[in-house]
Enzyme design. Structure first.
Site, short mmCIF file in Angstrom:
data_model
loop_
_atom_site.label_atom_id
_atom_site.label_comp_id
_atom_site.label_asym_id
_atom_site.label_seq_id
_atom_site.Cartn_x
_atom_site.Cartn_y
_atom_site.Cartn_z
N HIS A 93 39.60 57.70 31.58
CA HIS A 93 41.04 57.49 31.72
C HIS A 93 41.52 56.35 30.83
CE1 HIS A 93 40.08 59.92 35.19
NE2 HIS A 93 41.36 60.05 35.49
N HIS A 122 35.11 52.52 38.42
CA HIS A 122 34.54 51.98 37.20
C HIS A 122 34.39 50.47 37.32
CE1 HIS A 122 34.93 55.69 34.86
NE2 HIS A 122 36.12 55.84 35.41
#
Length: 271
Positions: free
Chosen positions: A193, A235
């Site tokens: 992303h 993440h």
């Protein structure tokens, strides 16, 4: 017999080498081989001669152990620095994962943070680009959209390949969503992303005429997308930073292989 023993004691007392200051002279030097007859036990009935394989194994161990000990006792500076940075990255990522679970401190904002992350997902961007390409009627617009589609496909393949190679897990045990499986974004490094948001932002800033407030909002959107992936525990911080860097280099690569208007028209007509 007692007389011989008393004479031996008297001889030992009179011996100069038996004094305390000369005792070191009577001791054998370090590393000197022991006498053949001293300390050797008589072989018993169960004693077996050492096999050649045992001798080779001992030689290998004597050659390997000092090197392993040196590696453990004297680690390299690069190893210490890397492990320290990795520990700081994990610690800070866990602290920022305030929406990682239902028991997290910001669990009530998890849905909104996930929605921000979805705005940087590959499936909506690819679908929207194809829809705009179909609706576009200008050559310049089709040229920009075709190159944007190329950049999005390049981003998905690059992130999927690097993630499959590194296979790094996130700071929390979170399961990827269905959209993540569709774009093969199942591991943590790099953040897909974040790379997509950085690449799209740079692409729009270079090829669209935008007012200053819109340009600032575009940069803030890319930053918020990367931050949202850390907040939901998907993440690490270094995953997001690496994603931003990869996204920038992907944009530079697309600029180098930029497809002209004629090439885009040929691809559109073949499609």
């Amino acid at each position: 017999m007692p007389a011989s023993q008393s004479r031996a004691r008297a001889r030992d007392r009179n011996n100069v080498l038996n004094r305390a200051e000369f005792l070191s002279l009577n001791q054998p030097p370090k590393g000197a081989p022991e006498p053949r007859g001293s300390g050797r036990k008589a072989p018993g009935p169960s004693a077996q001669p050492p096999s050649p394989g045992d001798g080779a194994r001992e030689r290998r161990q004597s050659q390997q152990l000092p090197e392993e000990d040196c590696m453990q006792l004297n680690p390299s500076f690069k190893g210490i620095a890397f492990n320290s940075l990795l520990a700081i990255d994990i610690c800070m990522s866990k602290r920022l994962g305030v929406c990682a679970g239902r028991a997290a401190s910001w669990a009530s904002a998890r849905s909104m943070v996930k929605l921000i992350g979805i705005t940087g997902h590959g499936i909506p961007w690819i679908g929207g680009t194809i829809l705009c390409l179909v609706k576009s009627s200008t050559l310049a617009g089709q040229e920009v959209l075709m190159n944007l589609l190329l950049a999005l496909l390049l981003d998905i393949m690059t992130v999927a390949g690097v993630q499959k190679l590194i296979k790094r897990r996130g700071p929390f045990e979170t399961n990827p969503s269905l959209l993540d499986y569709l774009t093969m974004d199942v591991y943590a490094f790099p953040a897909g992303h974040a790379s997509r948001a950085a690449m799209v932002s740079k692409f729009f800033l270079s090829h669209l005429v935008l007012a200053v407030p819109l340009r600032v909002l575009l940069v803030l959107w890319a930053f918020c997308v990367g931050l949202s992936r850390v907040m939901i525990g998907r993440h690490h911080i270094t995953d997001v930073i690496s994603g931003f860097v990869i996204g920038y280099f992907q944009f530079r690569l697309v600029e180098l292989v930029w497809m002209s208007s004629n090439t885009c028209q040929m691809l559109i007509s073949a499609w």
